[in-house]
Design an enzyme around this catalytic site. Structure first.
Site, PDB file in Angstrom:
ATOM      1  N   LYS A 197       0.809  -0.979   0.128  1.00  0.00           N
ATOM      2  CA  LYS A 197      -0.046   0.015  -0.053  1.00  0.00           C
ATOM      3  C   LYS A 197       0.928   1.366   0.009  1.00  0.00           C
ATOM      4  CE  LYS A 197      -3.812   2.124   2.658  1.00  0.00           C
ATOM      5  NZ  LYS A 197      -4.819   1.930   3.772  1.00  0.00           N
ATOM      6  N   SER A 227      -9.784   1.619   2.926  1.00  0.00           N
ATOM      7  CA  SER A 227      -8.826   2.362   2.040  1.00  0.00           C
ATOM      8  C   SER A 227      -7.715   1.584   1.317  1.00  0.00           C
ATOM      9  CB  SER A 227      -8.051   3.713   2.647  1.00  0.00           C
ATOM     10  OG  SER A 227      -7.427   3.092   3.749  1.00  0.00           O
ATOM     11  N   SER A 235      -9.701  -0.367   7.348  1.00  0.00           N
ATOM     12  CA  SER A 235      -9.151  -0.398   5.894  1.00  0.00           C
ATOM     13  C   SER A 235      -8.345  -1.606   5.595  1.00  0.00           C
ATOM     14  CB  SER A 235      -8.284   0.796   5.851  1.00  0.00           C
ATOM     15  OG  SER A 235      -9.298   1.879   5.408  1.00  0.00           O
TER      16      SER A 235
HETATM   17  N1  GLN Z   1     -13.551   3.974   6.305  1.00  0.00           N
HETATM   18  C1  GLN Z   1     -12.770   4.784   7.356  1.00  0.00           C
HETATM   19  C2  GLN Z   1     -12.388   6.198   7.048  1.00  0.00           C
HETATM   20  O1  GLN Z   1     -12.553   6.639   6.065  1.00  0.00           O
HETATM   21  C3  GLN Z   1     -11.509   3.838   7.749  1.00  0.00           C
HETATM   22  C4  GLN Z   1     -10.179   4.137   7.234  1.00  0.00           C
HETATM   23  C5  GLN Z   1      -9.100   3.474   7.283  1.00  0.00           C
HETATM   24  O2  GLN Z   1      -9.272   2.342   8.148  1.00  0.00           O
HETATM   25  N2  GLN Z   1      -7.883   3.995   6.924  1.00  0.00           N
HETATM   26  O3  GLN Z   1     -11.744   6.833   7.954  1.00  0.00           O
END
Ligand code: GLN
Length: 486
Positions: A78, A153, A177
């Site tokens: 990532k 994400s 995420s």
């Molecule tokens: N969907 C969550 C957010 O938008 C989690 C994102 C994450 O775990 N990086 O903050």
């Protein structure tokens, strides 16, 4: 099965027996990338030449009899993790020119094993998002149906593994995420206990919640990856000095004596019937195999989203203050004053979702509002932790869905950020409490989209997660299913 469809442990045997070389394996995966990347678009940066050079080095290590778990295994990373000499954008224009002079600790660890790094994969900008649609470079598609989101994400990480463009990958989980895209793409995603894995070199979103975790084709691979990345790191003050067991040993154990807590709040209205059915079937498979199911309650779950969307943006607004056009990253060259340079660099460099989070976070922390928002959210966080403490007096693990519904169509919710935020309801509390959680595939929707099964455990009980997840995987009978990419 094709090479690009196999797991780390299957490929390990082929490599160690000399049936394939790491260079052949890497070439096989690069060919797979040629075939499907046009439709999946998971990669922000490909590092093909470096990958082949690393594979050649891995072959020497294997020939010398010094191979370990990841030697010669091609992985996707990532783009939130710093990689020395390889551009690291964090899915943002503001870091488009950023080439880190150092490796994140997890990257050093996998490199020390002789892993092959194929490139940097897509993510929501600064890891803020659910659908991986906020990345300005490329929006990855779900390999099971390319009209659908792959989740986020860590969407590029999940899509790359599901599509055969990497054997496994690393992602980050701040509010779901890793687990959520894993669930949407039919792979295994692990969020370790806060402090289990070093955050050094992980570009910070919300420092009290962020944790690096692996996305893999099966549970054994997840345990193998955690064996490598877990452990104390003096360069991360929140990393914890605690022995790293061999997590694969947990896979030998059956389910006898294991109590699974079913939190009623995770099966509330709004859950898609197909998800509920697949998860209930998973629970049935586990109880038939010897586990015991008990009802538990986590009464503050419904406040998790509200608390998270104060705490995470508050931390982000502080963390992202460093991107000012001065030290590194994008700078507006036309500004006529220092203040204008700051303003233009940040206005042009950040996308709309990141700006929204910075505004929310700055507001929540500002004088006069701090007590009403940030302090309240922190108090709710404590109540959520207490919920877990009480639940774990009655059970060893918590089992639930990962997401309220299977992956939706690309674009479907881009105009409705609130509905995206609400979709995090089942993964966010894990991070607020610092607990480990895993998503393991348990079924498919009628439209053929994967459905994940979430297991949460007390702090540092990853072995328990693996034990239950492995038993479920063995019984669910879908671990060898691979998508046909249309
Ligand atoms: N969907 C969550 C957010 O938008 C989690 C994102 C994450 O775990 N990086 O903050």
């Amino acid at each position: 099965m094709e090479l690009f469809e196999q797991t780390i442990h299957q490929l390990r045997e082929l490599l160690d027996r000399g049936e394939i070389s790491a260079v052949e394996l890497t070439e096989n995966i690069l060919a797979r990338m040629d075939a499907v990347e046009g439709r999946i678009t998971a990669h922000i940066t490909e590092t093909r030449d470096e990958a082949l050079a690393q594979a050649a080095r891995a072959d020497k290590i294997i020939a010398a009899g010094d191979a370990s778990a990841l030697t010669g295994i091609p992985l996707a990373i990532k783009d939130v993790l710093c990689t020395r000499g390889v551009r690291t954008t964090c899915g943002s224009k503001i870091l488009e020119p950023f080439v880190p002079p150092y490796d994140a600790t997890v990257i050093s660890r996998i490199k020390a094993e002789g892993a092959v790094l194929l490139g940097k994969v897509s993510m929501d900008e600064f890891a803020m998002g659910y659908s991986n649609e906020t990345c300005p470079y490329c929006v990855p598609r779900n390999p099971w149906n390319t009209a659908h989101i792959c989740g986020g994400s860590s969407g590029g990480s999940a899509a790359a593994v599901a599509a055969g463009e990497a054997v496994a990958s690393l992602g980050s989980d701040t509010g779901g995420s890793v687990r959520q895209p894993a669930s949407h793409c039919g792979v295994v995603g692990l969020k370790p206990t806060y402090g289990r894995v070093s955050r050094f070199g992980l570009l910070a979103f919300a420092s009290s919640l962020d944790q690096v975790g692996p996305l893999t084709r099966d549970v054994r691979d997840s345990a193998l990856m955690l064996n490598v990345i877990a452990g104390y790191d003096p360069r991360d003050s929140t990393s914890i000095r605690q022995v790293v067991p061999d997590y694969t040993l947990a896979l030998r154990d059956g389910l006898q004596g294991l109590k699974l807590g079913i939190p009623s709040e995770y099966f509330a209205s709004g859950l898609a019937p197909e998800v509920e059915e697949a998860v209930n079937n998973g629970i049935k498979l586990l109880t038939e195999a010897g586990a015991e199911a008990v009802e538990v309650s986590l009464p503050h779950t419904e406040y998790g989203v509200a608390a998270y969307y104060i705490i995470a943006p508050a931390e982000a607004s502080s963390n992202l203050a460093r991107y000012d056009g001065v030290k590194y990253g994008y700078r507006d060259m036309d500004a006529e004053s220092l203040a204008e340079m700051y303003m233009n660099s940040r206005s042009q460099g950040f996308g709309p979702e990141v700006k929204r989070r910075i505004l929310i976070g700055t507001y929540a922390l500002s004088s006069g509002y701090y007590d009403a928002y940030y302090k309240k959210a922190s108090q709710v966080r404590t109540l959520i932790m207490d919920d877990y403490r009480q639940a774990f007096e009655k059970c060893d693990l918590l089992v639930s869905p990962v997401t309220p519904a299977p992956a939706w169509e690309l674009g479907a919710r881009m105009d409705d950020p609130l509905s995206m935020y609400l979709s995090d309801v089942l993964t966010i509390c894990t991070n607020l409490a610092g607990l480990p959680g895993i998503s393991v595939p348990c079924g498919f929707s009628s439209a053929g989209l994967p459905i994940g099964f979430q297991i949460q455990a007390p702090h540092f009980q990853e072995e328990r997660l693996f034990r239950a997840a492995y038993n479920l995987e063995q019984r669910a009978g879908i671990v060898e299913r691979r998508p046909e990419i249309a």
